[in-house]
Design a protein around this motif. Structure first.
Motif, PDB file in Angstrom:
ATOM      1  N   GLU A  24      29.419  17.111  23.247  1.00 13.16           N
ATOM      2  CA  GLU A  24      29.949  16.686  21.952  1.00 13.16           C
ATOM      3  C   GLU A  24      29.478  17.616  20.835  1.00 13.16           C
ATOM      4  OE1 GLU A  24      32.210  14.329  21.197  1.00 13.16           O
ATOM      5  OE2 GLU A  24      32.458  14.207  23.366  1.00 13.16           O
ATOM      6  N   TYR A  25      28.264  18.137  20.954  1.00 13.03           N
ATOM      7  CA  TYR A  25      27.788  19.133  19.985  1.00 13.03           C
ATOM      8  C   TYR A  25      28.686  20.370  20.011  1.00 13.03           C
ATOM      9  CZ  TYR A  25      25.038  23.214  18.524  1.00 13.03           C
ATOM     10  OH  TYR A  25      24.639  24.399  17.953  1.00 13.03           O
TER      11      TYR A  25
ATOM     12  N   ASN B  14      39.827  15.002  14.744  1.00 13.31           N
ATOM     13  CA  ASN B  14      39.531  15.976  15.792  1.00 13.31           C
ATOM     14  C   ASN B  14      40.267  17.287  15.588  1.00 13.31           C
ATOM     15  OD1 ASN B  14      38.446  16.768  18.463  1.00 13.31           O
ATOM     16  ND2 ASN B  14      40.604  16.724  19.053  1.00 13.31           N
TER      17      ASN B  14
ATOM     18  N   ARG C  96      35.400  22.197  16.355  1.00 15.23           N
ATOM     19  CA  ARG C  96      36.120  21.610  15.224  1.00 15.23           C
ATOM     20  C   ARG C  96      35.757  22.307  13.930  1.00 15.23           C
ATOM     21  NH1 ARG C  96      35.761  16.770  18.191  1.00 15.23           N
ATOM     22  NH2 ARG C  96      33.611  16.416  17.586  1.00 15.23           N
TER      23      ARG C  96
ATOM     24  N   LEU D  41      27.452  14.601  13.826  1.00 18.25           N
ATOM     25  CA  LEU D  41      28.637  14.235  14.600  1.00 18.25           C
ATOM     26  C   LEU D  41      28.573  12.761  14.976  1.00 18.25           C
ATOM     27  CD1 LEU D  41      27.854  14.055  17.932  1.00 18.25           C
ATOM     28  CD2 LEU D  41      27.547  16.479  17.550  1.00 18.25           C
TER      29      LEU D  41
ATOM     30  N   GLU E  77      32.789  16.270   9.208  1.00 14.20           N
ATOM     31  CA  GLU E  77      31.887  15.147   8.931  1.00 14.20           C
ATOM     32  C   GLU E  77      32.273  14.441   7.638  1.00 14.20           C
ATOM     33  OE1 GLU E  77      28.660  12.430   8.813  1.00 14.20           O
ATOM     34  OE2 GLU E  77      29.804  13.419  10.394  1.00 14.20           O
TER      35      GLU E  77
ATOM     36  N   GLU F 152      32.011  19.651  18.452  1.00 16.49           N
ATOM     37  CA  GLU F 152      31.922  19.588  16.992  1.00 16.49           C
ATOM     38  C   GLU F 152      31.878  20.985  16.386  1.00 16.49           C
ATOM     39  OE1 GLU F 152      31.628  17.561  13.204  1.00 16.49           O
ATOM     40  OE2 GLU F 152      32.360  17.032  15.202  1.00 16.49           O
TER      41      GLU F 152
END
Length: 585
Positions: free
Chosen positions: A273-274, A428, A280, A173, A407, A277
């Motif tokens: 943030e992990y 995003n 997502r 990420l 990614e 991700e």
């Protein structure tokens, strides 16, 4: 007689059911009432010595002391899968359905009901395993995880223990610029399949009791444990409720994937943030909607601290009840500070392996229960389900069907020359990314397309509370709009007017230009006539300009655009206007 014997033993040993069970007798009928978990937790918190908020001097000491420690953070994420039916039965699951309207003997855990595996669960699990760069187990199995909780009707959960379907992966990420930016890679320990439990519906008075006199039992039983007491005097069936609340079993048996990370995160921001991700990723794959507010994605965070340079982990604490990425970050930061403070006060031994809840209102974690160990769960292979065997052909077919993942998409956008801020915004949301890709596929300038989507289109969606799939504008028309402005057919100002018309009502760019006569004036002679008219109608302002008030150029340009109904080419307009303004100066 048997029911009476069982019931007397429960009276004598109420801990067999729950430690706070209270029984009473009224008019020949036994009732069971029980305090809710919140009430019990609150009582425990009152009895337990509290760590008060430290004064400012202690906070400074704690901050200074924290520089000597680092946090070790791992996350267990439960992802609810998008299947039409539950994991082991044919019941559908729809979020928000009335309690106990999607249940059957299998998901209610009734004796004699046997589970049958939903093959779609395997397919979605393999997708996630591949997307997380994990090693798939071609031969895996299901296990029984034993524990008692009121919303777990069978008394055990069908899960995977020693042979998960995937293990040993990683996820990449990019951190947002406002959080320092940079690329991160976090390890994935395992991905395993399991079923969800039910849901407790808490009553306002924190206790619940029920007497049902109807016979036979209702179609949808709303309680967990029911004991039939036969009364020779009344000749009726009484249901004694041993749960403190009503239990909704709609969610029981819904398929989950548990994704367990390596303890690679060191801050609350990294952990949040992990988790974002992962959301997502599952949305890109289409395996889950990932909505945290619906419980489709749930994070349990494990936090410990250790002296910097020490290899051995500290005592970890699990945090539950995290329903947003911001609460993940804040809960971790609070827990780190709490543990550092205990160490700074020489009370590090008070950090115990436990499960804590995040209280959003108080912005703190509180004790929920002591954490169970593996031995407490008494895992053993699930005898009612066969092993899960995957072929290489099956795995390869799923691998070939995977979409472009977040990614890979970010790296592709990076090669296009977009800034990281643009990249993170566009990638995003999978639907926004698809809209952008479709727009540039029609020949639109990459940077201009990104600017329009991130600017006016995003603002419109926010104001109208719409998603990009709900607006009337289609990618082909956005590409046409950008080309019309770039080619000089219409001005940027006219372009914005057309854009909002397209967003709200749809249509085509060429159709609107023709219908509203919006073609840009690019004939210098025609523009010169408009400029002359404006100057002749504003002699006072013209005199002031020539007297030194050069800022009035903007005023004249605005008057020309107004007279031309916004159709005058801005470049030609300013060139001709300057020549006319300075002609007699």
């Amino acid at each position: 007689m048997m029911a009476s014997t069982i019931f007397r033993s429960i009276q004598n040993h109420p801990l067999l059911l729950y430690p706070t069970a209270l029984f009473r007798r009224k008019n020949g009928v036994f009732y069971c009432t029980m305090k809710s978990t919140e009430a019990q937790t609150a009582t425990q918190e009152k009895q337990k010595p509290q760590i008060k908020n430290p004064p400012r001097t202690q906070t400074k000491t704690s901050d200074k002391f924290s520089k000597d420690y680092e946090a070790v953070i791992g996350i267990e994420t439960h992802v609810q899968l998008n299947t039409l039916t539950k994991a082991f039965c044919g019941c559908p699951y729809n979020y928000g359905s009335p309690p106990n309207t999607s249940v059957c003997p299998i998901c209610m855990g009734l004796p004699g009901a046997l589970p049958v595996l939903n093959s779609k669960v395997i397919e979605l699990a393999v997708k996630v395993g591949l997307a997380l760069n994990s090693k798939l187990s071609l031969n895996s199995k299901f296990d029984r995880k034993q524990y008692f909780y009121p919303d777990l009707p069978k008394g055990y959960q069908i899960s995977q223990f020693d042979i998960p379907i995937a293990s040993g992966g990683y996820i990449d990420l990019d951190l947002p610029v406002e959080f320092g930016g940079g690329h991160r890679r976090f390890g994935i320990t395992r991905v395993h399949m399991e079923e969800d439990a039910g849901k407790l519906l808490h009553s306002e008075n924190e206790s619940y009791s029920q007497e049902i006199t109807a016979s036979p039992l209702p179609k949808y039983c709303t309680t967990f444990y029911c004991i039939e007491l036969y009364s020779s005097l009344l000749s009726r069936i009484y249901i004694v409720v041993f749960t403190f609340n009503q239990v909704d079993l709609n969610r029981a048996g819904v398929p989950l994937l548990e994704i367990v990370s390596e303890p690679d995160m060191r801050t609350g921001i990294e952990a949040a943030e992990y988790a974002a991700e992962l959301q997502r990723l599952v949305r890109y794959l289409g395996v889950s909607n990932g909505n945290m507010q619906e419980g489709s994605l749930r994070c349990d965070v494990n936090v410990s601290i250790r002296p910097i340079g020490q290899a051995q982990f500290g005592t970890k604490v699990e945090i539950k009840n995290l329903n947003s990425f911001s609460s993940v970050s804040r809960a971790i930061d609070f827990e780190i500070s709490r543990q550092v403070l205990l160490h700074s006060q020489g009370q590090g031994d008070q950090i115990t392996q436990e499960t804590r809840l995040w209280e959003e209102g108080a912005q703190k974690t509180v004790t929920m229960r002591k954490k169970e160990g593996l031995a407490d769960y008494r895992y053993f292979p699930e005898p009612d389900l066969p092993g899960v065997i995957l072929t290489k052909e099956y795995v390869n077919s799923i691998r070939d069907s995977l979409p472009e993942l977040p990614e890979v998409k970010r790296r592709r956008y990076e090669k296009m020359g977009l800034s990281m801020q643009d990249i993170l915004f566009l990638a995003n949301d999978v639907n926004v990314a698809e809209f952008f890709d479709a727009t540039i596929a029609k020949g639109a300038d990459v940077k201009l397309a990104a600017n329009w989507i991130m600017g006016d289109i995003a603002a419109y969606m926010k104001n109208e509370k719409l998603t990009i799939n709900e607006i009337k504008l289609i990618p082909q028309e956005l590409a046409e709009l950008i080309a019309s402005i770039k080619g000089g057919t219409i001005s940027g100002k006219i372009g914005k007017e057309i854009l909002f018309e397209l967003l709200a009502k749809g249509g085509t760019v060429k159709g609107l230009i023709k219908e509203k006569d919006l073609v840009q004036i690019v004939d210098p002679v025609e523009i010169e006539k408009i400029v002359d008219k404006v100057l002749s109608e504003n002699p006072k302002q013209l005199e002031q300009y020539r007297g030194g008030k050069t800022k009035l150029q903007g005023y004249f340009a605005g008057q020309v655009m107004k007279l031309s109904k916004g159709k005058a080419n801005p470049g030609l307009l300013n060139k001709i206007l300057l020549e006319k303004l300075n002609a007699q100066s």
